[in-house]
Write a protein that holds these residues in place. Structure first.
Motif, PDB file in Angstrom:
ATOM      1  N   ILE A 140     -11.199   2.322  -2.222  1.00  0.00           N
ATOM      2  CA  ILE A 140     -10.521   3.560  -1.828  1.00  0.00           C
ATOM      3  C   ILE A 140      -9.442   3.278  -0.785  1.00  0.00           C
ATOM      4  O   ILE A 140      -8.333   3.809  -0.862  1.00  0.00           O
ATOM      5  N   TRP A 197       0.264   4.257   0.209  1.00  0.00           N
ATOM      6  CA  TRP A 197      -0.113   5.325   1.142  1.00  0.00           C
ATOM      7  C   TRP A 197       0.490   5.114   2.528  1.00  0.00           C
ATOM      8  O   TRP A 197       0.466   6.032   3.359  1.00  0.00           O
ATOM      9  N   GLU A 215      -6.337   1.749  -2.359  1.00  0.00           N
ATOM     10  CA  GLU A 215      -5.581   2.638  -3.227  1.00  0.00           C
ATOM     11  C   GLU A 215      -5.014   3.863  -2.509  1.00  0.00           C
ATOM     12  O   GLU A 215      -3.883   4.265  -2.765  1.00  0.00           O
ATOM     13  N   TRP A 216      -5.798   4.444  -1.597  1.00  0.00           N
ATOM     14  CA  TRP A 216      -5.400   5.731  -1.009  1.00  0.00           C
ATOM     15  C   TRP A 216      -5.433   5.790   0.514  1.00  0.00           C
ATOM     16  O   TRP A 216      -5.083   6.806   1.100  1.00  0.00           O
ATOM     17  N   TYR A 227       0.859  -1.184   0.000  1.00  0.00           N
ATOM     18  CA  TYR A 227       0.000   0.000   0.000  1.00  0.00           C
ATOM     19  C   TYR A 227       0.899   1.239   0.000  1.00  0.00           C
ATOM     20  O   TYR A 227       1.544   1.535   1.007  1.00  0.00           O
ATOM     21  N   THR A 277       0.962   8.310   5.173  1.00  0.00           N
ATOM     22  CA  THR A 277      -0.144   8.420   6.142  1.00  0.00           C
ATOM     23  C   THR A 277       0.410   8.321   7.563  1.00  0.00           C
ATOM     24  O   THR A 277       1.275   7.497   7.844  1.00  0.00           O
ATOM     25  N   PRO A 309      -8.816   9.757   2.459  1.00  0.00           N
ATOM     26  CA  PRO A 309      -9.973  10.137   1.624  1.00  0.00           C
ATOM     27  C   PRO A 309     -11.288   9.588   2.149  1.00  0.00           C
ATOM     28  O   PRO A 309     -12.342  10.209   1.965  1.00  0.00           O
TER      29      PRO A 309
END
Length: 504
Positions: free
Chosen positions: A448, A379, A451-452, A377, A383, A456
């Motif tokens: 979501i 992100w 991916e992010w 991942y 994050t 989000p």
């Protein structure tokens, strides 16, 4: 449209006032409310009791089935419930009876659960499809929840409305909370359990056999104990041959309530979907720790929710019924926004941790990923973390209170906006909005998150809650109970089911 010209006199207005007084003074049928509360709880149990074993069962009877197909099986219940809810509601309105759609819906659940139990009687390549169809029709049967809510709204007097709706609304949620725990009781049966030809009673099929037995008893109790008394309906306006003028409800107010129901179920379902994976990545837990600790968090969340529902059932319901539903709904939505704002992974937090660790699983040494793997991942690299104790307190207290406060306040006002008429179809549409959120939410959020990441998702949910609250503020003055006796000045008029009422 047929138009009926009538002159409005003082005597006719007095007569209308007398009708409203009769509607207010009729007694709530608590025996029937309590019966449907028990049945509603069982419908909630049927939604969640299969969750712990549905994937292992699918993997056992059809090893070739993919995780993606399992997602369709999971969503089938909500799709069936969403499609059936307005149909059952319309049936209730046309038949002017809650008994007929209830018995039919529960009978569908009995048949579907029995088909689920006999899934191993089919060819291996067919079993996944049989399982999906069975879950779909179990959801169709559970579409009667909308009928139960409509009955609670129309069988209760105005002063008892919030309390009656609390029982029905809370019963389904509590049933969903306790469902996975009830499944544990069937685990000692094991697999293959008791098998004779196509007949199987094991830890996978026992919940469905249990559901069939309880459903049969529910039908029996409906015939014996259900009293169809509608204290909240103006029977003079309900008569098909009557021209008593019941104004049409405000469609904008109804639309705001339906949007709120979608928002509420969208938020709750999304957090349930990513809960364990989010916890593993955010705090570096093992799989076992994630199951244990998120289970504890959900138990605390459920307990606080039950306590809030209990407050509504005892005293708080009467308090909000005194024209305070709008304030409490906005307050509940604000609690949802507060939870997301406080638990947002802000850029000044700590970097997410990742390591490989040897753990013992069922007596075997295995290597398990702890934390957020940036190779899987991307992100994970940017994050930041969220303090566990802040998250736990917000999830276990603030979010736990948000759901029942909005649920009861909004649904109480929704029934009053519709007025003293039969509400089956509209309550079905309300339930359909929630089922649609439960279908779309997990699919969207899973993609979501992969991916992010959580940022989000939190942003989307803050936006959704905020927009919903803004609609309540903008249309605050419109979000009021239906005025069944509007005072008309000369040459004023309003629309109702049989045409237009004028005052000359």
């Amino acid at each position: 449209m047929e138009k009926k010209r009538e002159s409005s006199t003082n005597s006719s207005l007095d007569s209308k006032s007398d009708i409203d007084l009769i509607v207010d003074e009729r007694e709530t049928s608590w025996q029937s409310i309590y019966l449907l509360t028990a049945i509603g709880m069982f419908c909630g149990i049927q939604f969640s009791i299969f969750f712990p074993t549905l994937w292992p069962f699918l993997n056992t009877v059809d090893p070739t089935a993919s995780a993606s197909f399992f997602g369709f099986i999971t969503a089938a219940f909500s799709v069936g419930q969403g499609l059936a809810s307005p149909v059952f509601g319309y049936w209730m309105n046309r038949a002017k009876s809650v008994r007929q759609p209830l018995v039919f819906g529960i009978s569908i659940m009995i048949l579907s659960n029995i088909i689920f139990c006999f899934v191993e009687a089919f060819q291996e390549k067919e079993r996944r499809w049989v399982m999906m169809v069975a879950r779909f029709f179990i959801g169709v049967g559970a579409g009667t929840i909308g009928v139960m809510r409509a009955y609670a709204a129309t069988a209760s007097s105005l002063k008892d409305r919030a309390r009656a709706i609390t029982f029905i609304q809370a019963s389904y949620v509590i049933g969903m909370t306790f469902g996975p725990g009830i499944q544990v009781a069937f685990t000692p049966i094991g697999y293959p359990g008791l098998a004779s030809g196509p007949f199987h009673v094991d830890m996978y099929t026992s919940p469905a056999w249990f559901a069939s037995i309880i459903s049969f008893l529910s039908v029996l109790f409906i015939f014996i104990f259900l009293e169809e008394n509608y204290a909240g309906i103006d029977e003079s306006a309900d008569d098909e041959d009557s021209y008593t003028a019941m104004p049409t409800f405000d469609t904008i107010s109804v639309a705001v309530c339906v949007l709120t129901q979608f928002t509420l179920m969208f938020i709750i379902t999304n957090l349930e979907t990513i809960g364990s994976l989010y916890a593993k990545m955010m705090w570096g837990w093992t799989n076992a720790q994630a199951v244990e600790y998120t289970g504890i968090l959900q138990a605390v969340n459920g307990l606080v929710g039950v306590l809030v529902y209990a407050l509504f059932a005892v005293k708080l319901g009467d308090y909000i019924s005194q024209a305070r539903e709008r304030i409490f709904t906005i307050f509940g939505l604000a609690l949802g926004v507060l939870y997301h704002v406080v638990t947002f992974p802000y850029p000044w937090g700590k970097d997410l941790h990742f390591e490989l660790k040897n753990v013992t699983v069922h007596g075997k040494n295995e290597t398990e990923e702890l934390g957020c793997n940036p190779d899987k991942y991307r992100w994970c690299g940017y994050t930041k973390d969220v303090n566990f104790w802040i998250y736990a307190s917000m999830y276990g207290i603030v979010l736990a209170a948000c759901f029942p406060i909005v649920n009861i306040s909004m649904n109480t006002l929704f029934s009053k906006i519709l007025g003293a008429r039969r509400q089956g179809t509209m309550q079905g549409i309300m339930l359909m909005a929630g089922s649609f959120a439960r279908t779309v939410g997990p699919i969207l959020v899973s993609w979501i998150f992969q991916e992010w990441g959580p940022e989000p998702i939190w942003g989307i949910e803050i936006l959704t809650l905020s927009v919903t609250a803004i609609f309540w503020i903008i249309f605050y003055r419109r979000m009021t109970p239906l005025d069944t006796k509007p005072k008309l000045n000369p040459y004023e008029y309003f629309h109702y089911a049989k045409g237009v009422l004028y005052r000359i």
